[in-house]
Design an enzyme around this catalytic site. Structure first.
Site, PDB file in Angstrom:
ATOM      1  N   ARG A 184       0.805  -1.222   0.000  1.00 36.84           N
ATOM      2  CA  ARG A 184       0.000   0.000   0.000  1.00 36.84           C
ATOM      3  C   ARG A 184       0.836   1.269   0.000  1.00 36.84           C
ATOM      4  O   ARG A 184       0.329   2.329  -0.363  1.00 36.84           O
ATOM      5  CB  ARG A 184      -1.028  -0.044   1.128  1.00 36.84           C
ATOM      6  CG  ARG A 184      -2.137  -1.059   0.814  1.00 36.84           C
ATOM      7  CD  ARG A 184      -3.134  -1.210   1.935  1.00 36.84           C
ATOM      8  NE  ARG A 184      -2.574  -1.747   3.157  1.00 36.84           N
ATOM      9  CZ  ARG A 184      -2.439  -3.041   3.418  1.00 36.84           C
ATOM     10  NH1 ARG A 184      -2.851  -3.942   2.548  1.00 36.84           N
ATOM     11  NH2 ARG A 184      -1.914  -3.446   4.550  1.00 36.84           N
ATOM     12  N   GLU A 223       3.492  -7.910  13.261  1.00 33.39           N
ATOM     13  CA  GLU A 223       2.613  -8.334  14.349  1.00 33.39           C
ATOM     14  C   GLU A 223       2.014  -9.717  14.170  1.00 33.39           C
ATOM     15  O   GLU A 223       1.622 -10.352  15.133  1.00 33.39           O
ATOM     16  CB  GLU A 223       1.513  -7.296  14.627  1.00 33.39           C
ATOM     17  CG  GLU A 223       0.541  -7.059  13.496  1.00 33.39           C
ATOM     18  CD  GLU A 223       0.965  -5.980  12.521  1.00 33.39           C
ATOM     19  OE1 GLU A 223       0.070  -5.374  11.927  1.00 33.39           O
ATOM     20  OE2 GLU A 223       2.179  -5.761  12.308  1.00 33.39           O
TER      21      GLU A 223
END
Length: 168
Positions: free
Chosen positions: A55, A92
């Site tokens: 992105r 994460e």
């Protein structure tokens, strides 16, 4: 001004326990997209903008064009040919092997653009590769920062701008 209301959210995506912030509503409105790109501009002069897969690729070329500078890409391993620098980012919910071409980075001031700063694993890996490539400075701009994950700590010594911050 971009706010949390400009994002759609999806709980438990891509894995249970993760709240995904979707940038599609920002991209779908020309004025909001323009505002987001303006907010990602660097604090200091830069010579090249680096977009991070995937992105970051949406915003980086617009910012680079506005600054009248070139652009480089950080890709996932296996997506670019040539002589590349590699690093592994711990994120994460997993890990990712990243690459960048060192061509055009040496002695350059770099702005790195990505959509989200979470744990800082991706950004720290990118900074490490850029420093190995000879960048004189590395600055970061993120559309969204998740304060609870302390990603900013992984970028100690770098200028970090986040358009929207999600409080811990």
């Amino acid at each position: 001004m971009i706010t949390l209301d400009d994002f759609d959210t999806y709980p438990d995506f891509p894995v249970p326990g993760v709240l995904f912030y979707d940038i599609s509503p920002i991209l779908g409105d020309a004025a909001t997209f323009r505002t987001a790109c303006a907010a990602l501009m660097p604090r200091e002069p830069v010579d090249v903008v680096v977009g991070v897969d995937a992105r970051g690729f949406i915003f980086a070329p617009v910012v680079a064009q506005q600054l009248d500078v070139g652009m480089a890409m950080v890709r996932k391993k296996g997506k670019m040919p040539g002589v590349l620098l590699e690093s592994t980012a711990t994120i994460e919910y997993g890990a990712s092997d990243l690459v960048i071409s060192p061509v055009g980075i040496e002695n350059k001031r770099v702005l790195v653009i990505d959509d989200v700063l979470a744990t800082g694993g991706t950004a720290a890996a990118v900074a490490e590769m850029l420093h190995r490539a000879g960048a004189t400075s590395v600055e970061f701009s993120f559309l969204l920062e998740l304060d609870a994950l302390n990603g900013r700590e992984a970028l100690d010594g770098h200028t970090v701008t986040s358009v929207v911050r999600v409080p811990a």
